[in-house]
Motif scaffolding. Structure first.
Motif, mmCIF file in Angstrom:
data_model
loop_
_atom_site.group_PDB
_atom_site.id
_atom_site.type_symbol
_atom_site.label_atom_id
_atom_site.label_comp_id
_atom_site.label_asym_id
_atom_site.label_seq_id
_atom_site.Cartn_x
_atom_site.Cartn_y
_atom_site.Cartn_z
ATOM 1 N N LEU A 6 0.831 -1.206 0.000
ATOM 2 C CA LEU A 6 0.000 0.000 0.000
ATOM 3 C C LEU A 6 0.864 1.254 0.000
ATOM 4 C CD1 LEU A 6 -2.824 1.224 0.083
ATOM 5 C CD2 LEU A 6 -2.722 1.114 2.571
ATOM 6 N N PHE A 7 1.961 1.253 0.778
ATOM 7 C CA PHE A 7 2.839 2.423 0.797
ATOM 8 C C PHE A 7 3.464 2.674 -0.570
ATOM 9 C CE2 PHE A 7 7.133 4.160 1.099
ATOM 10 C CZ PHE A 7 6.827 5.435 1.547
ATOM 11 N N VAL A 8 3.964 1.630 -1.210
ATOM 12 C CA VAL A 8 4.599 1.794 -2.533
ATOM 13 C C VAL A 8 3.574 2.285 -3.548
ATOM 14 C CG1 VAL A 8 5.708 0.562 -4.443
ATOM 15 C CG2 VAL A 8 6.447 0.147 -2.096
ATOM 16 N N VAL A 9 2.384 1.709 -3.541
ATOM 17 C CA VAL A 9 1.342 2.133 -4.476
ATOM 18 C C VAL A 9 0.946 3.586 -4.206
ATOM 19 C CG1 VAL A 9 -1.069 1.739 -5.134
ATOM 20 C CG2 VAL A 9 0.485 -0.192 -4.917
ATOM 21 N N CYS A 10 0.794 3.939 -2.952
ATOM 22 C CA CYS A 10 0.425 5.317 -2.603
ATOM 23 C C CYS A 10 1.549 6.284 -2.918
ATOM 24 C CB CYS A 10 0.040 5.412 -1.134
ATOM 25 S SG CYS A 10 -1.500 4.559 -0.754
ATOM 26 N N LEU A 11 2.788 5.868 -2.747
ATOM 27 C CA LEU A 11 3.923 6.717 -3.100
ATOM 28 C C LEU A 11 3.925 7.012 -4.590
ATOM 29 C CD1 LEU A 11 6.636 8.090 -2.324
ATOM 30 C CD2 LEU A 11 7.730 5.894 -2.813
ATOM 31 N N LEU A 12 3.770 5.975 -5.407
ATOM 32 C CA LEU A 12 3.734 6.177 -6.868
ATOM 33 C C LEU A 12 2.528 7.021 -7.281
ATOM 34 C CD1 LEU A 12 4.808 2.621 -8.043
ATOM 35 C CD2 LEU A 12 6.194 4.715 -8.023
ATOM 36 N N GLY A 14 0.933 9.234 -5.412
ATOM 37 C CA GLY A 14 1.190 10.598 -4.980
ATOM 38 C C GLY A 14 2.182 11.310 -5.882
ATOM 39 N N LEU A 15 3.266 10.622 -6.260
ATOM 40 C CA LEU A 15 4.261 11.234 -7.140
ATOM 41 C C LEU A 15 3.679 11.555 -8.513
ATOM 42 C CD1 LEU A 15 7.441 9.164 -6.214
ATOM 43 C CD2 LEU A 15 6.921 11.549 -5.612
ATOM 44 N N MET A 16 2.785 10.695 -9.009
ATOM 45 C CA MET A 16 2.141 10.982 -10.300
ATOM 46 C C MET A 16 1.296 12.249 -10.212
ATOM 47 S SD MET A 16 1.027 7.260 -11.772
ATOM 48 C CE MET A 16 0.327 7.931 -13.248
ATOM 49 N N PHE A 17 0.566 12.398 -9.125
ATOM 50 C CA PHE A 17 -0.269 13.589 -8.979
ATOM 51 C C PHE A 17 0.559 14.840 -8.695
ATOM 52 C CE2 PHE A 17 -3.836 10.784 -9.074
ATOM 53 C CZ PHE A 17 -4.820 11.573 -9.643
ATOM 54 N N ALA A 20 1.872 15.799 -12.111
ATOM 55 C CA ALA A 20 0.805 16.384 -12.940
ATOM 56 C C ALA A 20 0.445 17.785 -12.458
ATOM 57 C CB ALA A 20 -0.424 15.476 -12.925
ATOM 58 N N GLY A 21 0.400 17.979 -11.151
ATOM 59 C CA GLY A 21 0.070 19.288 -10.608
ATOM 60 C C GLY A 21 1.148 20.321 -10.891
ATOM 61 N N LEU A 22 2.404 19.928 -10.712
ATOM 62 C CA LEU A 22 3.506 20.852 -11.004
ATOM 63 C C LEU A 22 3.556 21.201 -12.488
ATOM 64 C CD1 LEU A 22 6.331 19.456 -8.694
ATOM 65 C CD2 LEU A 22 5.000 21.554 -8.397
ATOM 66 N N ASN A 23 3.192 20.251 -13.341
ATOM 67 C CA ASN A 23 3.171 20.521 -14.778
ATOM 68 C C ASN A 23 2.145 21.603 -15.126
ATOM 69 O OD1 ASN A 23 3.968 19.957 -17.566
ATOM 70 N ND2 ASN A 23 1.888 19.156 -17.747
ATOM 71 N N LYS A 24 1.081 21.695 -14.363
ATOM 72 C CA LYS A 24 0.071 22.727 -14.616
ATOM 73 C C LYS A 24 0.611 24.127 -14.318
ATOM 74 C CE LYS A 24 -3.897 19.745 -14.174
ATOM 75 N NZ LYS A 24 -3.145 18.520 -14.392
ATOM 76 N N GLU A 60 -3.890 18.777 -6.879
ATOM 77 C CA GLU A 60 -3.091 17.596 -7.225
ATOM 78 C C GLU A 60 -1.788 17.553 -6.427
ATOM 79 O OE1 GLU A 60 -4.464 16.646 -11.816
ATOM 80 O OE2 GLU A 60 -2.708 17.899 -11.472
ATOM 81 N N VAL A 61 -1.121 18.684 -6.311
ATOM 82 C CA VAL A 61 0.150 18.706 -5.569
ATOM 83 C C VAL A 61 -0.085 18.442 -4.087
ATOM 84 C CG1 VAL A 61 2.076 20.174 -4.833
ATOM 85 C CG2 VAL A 61 1.359 20.174 -7.226
ATOM 86 N N VAL A 62 -1.010 19.167 -3.484
ATOM 87 C CA VAL A 62 -1.266 18.992 -2.049
ATOM 88 C C VAL A 62 -1.808 17.588 -1.771
ATOM 89 C CG1 VAL A 62 -2.639 19.799 -0.083
ATOM 90 C CG2 VAL A 62 -1.582 21.450 -1.626
ATOM 91 N N GLY A 63 -2.773 17.139 -2.568
ATOM 92 C CA GLY A 63 -3.312 15.794 -2.376
ATOM 93 C C GLY A 63 -2.262 14.722 -2.587
ATOM 94 N N GLY A 64 -1.396 14.907 -3.584
ATOM 95 C CA GLY A 64 -0.323 13.946 -3.833
ATOM 96 C C GLY A 64 0.649 13.847 -2.676
ATOM 97 N N VAL A 65 0.984 14.987 -2.086
ATOM 98 C CA VAL A 65 1.885 14.979 -0.926
ATOM 99 C C VAL A 65 1.202 14.304 0.256
ATOM 100 C CG1 VAL A 65 3.036 16.447 0.774
ATOM 101 C CG2 VAL A 65 3.215 16.999 -1.651
ATOM 102 N N LEU A 66 -0.053 14.616 0.491
ATOM 103 C CA LEU A 66 -0.766 14.033 1.636
ATOM 104 C C LEU A 66 -0.930 12.520 1.508
ATOM 105 C CD1 LEU A 66 -3.545 16.719 2.211
ATOM 106 C CD2 LEU A 66 -1.500 16.323 3.591
ATOM 107 N N VAL A 67 -1.135 12.035 0.303
ATOM 108 C CA VAL A 67 -1.338 10.599 0.073
ATOM 109 C C VAL A 67 -0.084 9.799 0.421
ATOM 110 C CG1 VAL A 67 -1.478 8.979 -1.874
ATOM 111 C CG2 VAL A 67 -3.227 10.697 -1.574
#
Length: 129
Positions: A6-12, A14-17, A20-24, A60-67
């Protein structure tokens, strides 16, 4: 073992989001050349609403970090859920080629929400004043 997966999946996730958020904000990933015309029109419409893309990028950035962090994962998963529904709808109606990835991301998001359902119970339980 489940917690590590679960941690690895959530890390990936979160990093994807986060990416994506930083790209915006910084536009470092180029748009595909073969984007469907309906998707080009949709993106142009999103750009006309000046506050929408920065808002989605911020969520996306904040949610990705929190996840990424277990303590705040429930909050991050709920923050990202409306964005995830938007991603799913865009892929269903405008870019079906991205639908498999959108469904996988939605499944991960729902998995995080189900895994943390006890943290949401105080918000939805009936309380008397």
């Amino acid at each position: 073992m489940k917690n590590k997966i679960l941690f690895v999946v959530c890390l990936l996730f979160g990093l994807m989001f986060i990416n994506a958020g930083l790209n915006k904000f910084f536009n470092y990933m180029p748009m595909p050349k073969d984007m469907p015309a309906s998707m080009q029109k949709l993106m142009a419409a999103f750009m006309q609403i000046g506050w929408l893309i920065p808002l989605v990028g911020f969520v996306e950035v904040v949610g990705g970090v929190l996840v990424i962090f277990n303590k705040y994962r429930a909050l991050g998963a709920i923050m990202i859920l409306p964005v995830m529904v938007g991603i799913l709808l865009v892929n269903i109606f405008n870019a079906p080629s991205g639908l498999p990835l959108a469904l996988v991301l939605l499944a991960i998001n729902i998995w995080m929400i189900i895994d943390n359902y006890k943290k949401y119970l105080p918000m939805v339980s009936a309380t008397t004043i």
